[in-house]
Scaffold this motif. Structure first.
Motif, PDB file in Angstrom:
ATOM      1  N   UNK A  63      30.464  35.028  48.859  1.00 38.81           N
ATOM      2  CA  UNK A  63      31.024  34.236  47.753  1.00 38.81           C
ATOM      3  C   UNK A  63      29.913  33.789  46.803  1.00 38.81           C
ATOM      4  N   UNK A  64      30.234  33.730  45.517  1.00 36.44           N
ATOM      5  CA  UNK A  64      29.232  33.246  44.564  1.00 36.44           C
ATOM      6  C   UNK A  64      29.267  31.723  44.479  1.00 36.44           C
ATOM      7  N   UNK A 101      27.014  39.137  34.252  1.00 33.23           N
ATOM      8  CA  UNK A 101      26.334  38.409  35.321  1.00 33.23           C
ATOM      9  C   UNK A 101      27.085  38.544  36.641  1.00 33.23           C
ATOM     10  N   UNK A 102      28.381  38.227  36.627  1.00 36.95           N
ATOM     11  CA  UNK A 102      29.163  38.245  37.862  1.00 36.95           C
ATOM     12  C   UNK A 102      29.356  39.670  38.384  1.00 36.95           C
ATOM     13  N   UNK A 103      29.558  40.621  37.471  1.00 45.75           N
ATOM     14  CA  UNK A 103      29.730  42.002  37.907  1.00 45.75           C
ATOM     15  C   UNK A 103      28.453  42.543  38.532  1.00 45.75           C
ATOM     16  N   UNK A 104      27.310  42.215  37.945  1.00 45.70           N
ATOM     17  CA  UNK A 104      26.034  42.666  38.506  1.00 45.70           C
ATOM     18  C   UNK A 104      25.822  42.085  39.892  1.00 45.70           C
ATOM     19  N   UNK A 105      26.120  40.812  40.074  1.00 51.93           N
ATOM     20  CA  UNK A 105      25.984  40.218  41.406  1.00 51.93           C
ATOM     21  C   UNK A 105      26.904  40.902  42.404  1.00 51.93           C
ATOM     22  N   UNK A 106      28.129  41.208  41.965  1.00 53.03           N
ATOM     23  CA  UNK A 106      29.090  41.856  42.868  1.00 53.03           C
ATOM     24  C   UNK A 106      28.598  43.232  43.297  1.00 53.03           C
ATOM     25  N   UNK A 140      40.524  42.936  36.167  1.00 51.80           N
ATOM     26  CA  UNK A 140      40.972  44.335  36.250  1.00 51.80           C
ATOM     27  C   UNK A 140      39.938  45.266  35.624  1.00 51.80           C
ATOM     28  N   UNK A 141      39.377  44.838  34.503  1.00 45.26           N
ATOM     29  CA  UNK A 141      38.295  45.596  33.870  1.00 45.26           C
ATOM     30  C   UNK A 141      37.079  45.631  34.794  1.00 45.26           C
ATOM     31  N   UNK A 142      36.740  44.478  35.388  1.00 45.86           N
ATOM     32  CA  UNK A 142      35.578  44.404  36.279  1.00 45.86           C
ATOM     33  C   UNK A 142      35.753  45.319  37.482  1.00 45.86           C
TER      34      UNK A 142
END
Length: 512
Positions: A361-362, A300-305, A457-459
């Motif tokens: 910012x989320x 979810x957060x990675x897609x938004x980023x 770090x993975x993200x």
């Protein structure tokens, strides 16, 4: 029939609901008594009652946090949020608070309130999952990166398609599928990550859960025990969990047999968890739940980023060219392989990622914590137990003392700071603290302190790999010749890109 069943459920649970409502009302009464005696100032105390302040927060939280930051820059103050009144602590107080033990400043209770765990059933205190990310995922990034890179290349190509001519696509939807599959390569392995059962669950579970949280927060906290029965997304969330258990049960059993027989084992997060599950008392059912929780935390957060990043880049064609040039130059120096060191050398891409994160910012606040014991700060401020605290994020991102000309999207901001070609306004010990993954009280997108996101770090690697293959393969433009960036959604302190926005893609023609 569904309405009749719902009515029967409500009748059956009426005594419990009344008890919960009375308990909640009592708790709020106690909180109100404390608020009345508090010497800590309340933002907007003269602009209406609690309900009016809550409504103002729901529709304009960013302005309230900025007003609080400007008015109470270096002191603790109170703000009425969608979860009742909270104490907003200044960033400098985090140096004290972050080092306090969990039995004083509790992370999981604060996070639990953010995601409405009481109703969503989301477990927020999984030390096992955090340990696995730190010990097995982050430490093995160098080893797993080739597989991650290969998956990103294949998946970007498959999902976005040939695009021989300009093709309009819903950015969030396509990126959500890309991120799910690429993340799944590490979570479940190369075969399972492409199974539609996994893709559907990992993408929709997160969406439905946050839809449920949003709807819950639209109700006053004292009414949420009843409101939960009128939110269909909650039932959908529990159905996702049931299907995840059914999907993974035979896979886990098959892998257990392989472990007994000494057969070759997969190299993915599920297997790493299984290797340590028994000694940590983690059941098979919990393993299935943890896979969904991983998708929630990562996808979810990675897609938004990545969506925000594309929206910031697509309106700057010169920046697209500059990013491509850097990517090609770095890859040429690494035999065309996107190693972890090659990703580190892409400093402009890293800078654009961090600037996009600062710009988008989320949440307007970070460091949600529950005070289980009273604390007296160095400035003499007394924070009682039983109180939720947080610190502003949006206003810090826009503080001109920290980030000169904060209203300007500067792709080179952090690139130049890392290269020491512009003055450091914060005076960090090392310029490398301006990396995307670095956590400081001036950069809290990934949290702060010992509970900062362990998967960042993975993200970061995943975002870079996805952007590399998008930028090298496709030209980008806004539909209808638009030049302004898409606006974002906001609900209370939470913000997100509009999931319906479209971006046009066209394959880059190879140069002869």
């Amino acid at each position: 029939m569904e309405v009749e069943q719902l009515n029967q459920v409500l009748l059956d649970r009426l005594p419990v609901l009344i008890s919960v409502a009375l308990f909640t009302i009592t708790a709020y009464a106690v909180s109100s008594l404390w608020n009345g005696k508090s010497t800590i100032p309340l933002l907007g105390a003269g602009s209406g009652n609690t309900a009016q302040r809550r409504k103002e927060y729901m529709t304009g939280a960013a302005k309230l946090y900025q007003k609080g930051y400007d008015t109470f820059r270096h002191q603790v103050y109170r703000m009425t949020t969608l979860n009742g009144d909270r104490l907003i602590v200044p960033p400098e107080a985090l140096e004290e608070l972050r080092n306090m033990p969990d039995d004083v400043v509790n992370n999981s209770i604060g996070l639990s309130l953010e995601v409405e765990s009481k109703y969503t059933g989301l477990v927020t205190d999984s030390g096992f999952a955090a340990h696995m990310v730190r010990s097995d995922l982050t430490r093995n990034l160098n080893r797993i990166n080739p597989g991650l890179a290969a998956e990103a290349e294949q998946t970007v190509e498959e999902v976005l398609g040939p695009c021989d001519d300009w093709t309009s696509q819903v950015a969030f939807t396509q990126l959500l599928r890309i991120v799910a599959i690429v993340s799944g390569r590490i979570f479940l392995g190369p075969e399972l990550c492409r199974r539609e059962e996994y893709i559907y669950a990992s993408t929709n579970y997160t969406v439905h859960l946050f839809q449920a949280v949003k709807k819950l927060k639209s109700w006053h906290a004292s009414l949420r025990p009843i409101a939960q029965y009128f939110i269909p997304e909650l039932r959908t969330v529990f159905e996702h969990r049931r299907k995840a258990r059914a999907f993974l049960a035979p896979i886990i059993q098959e892998r257990k047999e392989a472990m007994k027989n000494g057969s070759d084992l997969p190299d993915d997060m599920l297997q790493w968890m299984m290797n340590k599950a028994e000694v940590n008392g983690v059941s098979d059912e919990r393993l299935a739940q943890l896979q969904l929780d991983l998708s929630l935390a990562a996808i979810h957060t990675t897609t938004m980023a990545v969506t925000d990043l594309l929206c910031d880049v697509v309106i700057r064609p010169d920046l697209v060219d500059e990013l491509r040039a850097e990517i090609k130059q770095v890859l040429d120096g690494h035999d065309g392989v996107a190693t972890t060191h090659a990703l580190y050398e892409m400093k402009l891409l890293d800078s654009v990622m961090r600037e996009s994160q600062r710009w988008n910012p989320i949440s307007q606040a970070r460091f949600p914590r529950y005070m289980t014991k009273p604390v007296t700060l160095k400035d003499g401020t007394q924070i009682p137990s039983g109180i939720f605290i947080e610190t502003p994020l949006g206003p810090v991102n826009n503080d001109p003392k920290l980030y000169p000309e904060p209203d300007v999207f500067d792709p080179y901001r952090f690139h130049d700071l890392r290269n020491a070609t512009k003055p450091d306004p914060i005076n960090y010990k090392t310029r490398e603290q301006y990396q995307f993954v670095t956590v400081t009280k001036e950069n809290m997108a990934f949290g702060y302190g010992k509970h900062a996101c362990p998967g960042r770090f993975f993200a970061a690697n995943e975002i870079k790999l996805i952007m590399i293959h998008i930028l090298l393969r496709y030209n980008l433009r806004m539909p209808d010749g638009a030049t302004e960036r898409y606006s974002r959604f906001a609900h209370g302190a939470t913000e997100a890109p509009n999931p319906t926005n479209e971006i046009e893609f066209k394959r880059v023609q190879p140069t002869s």
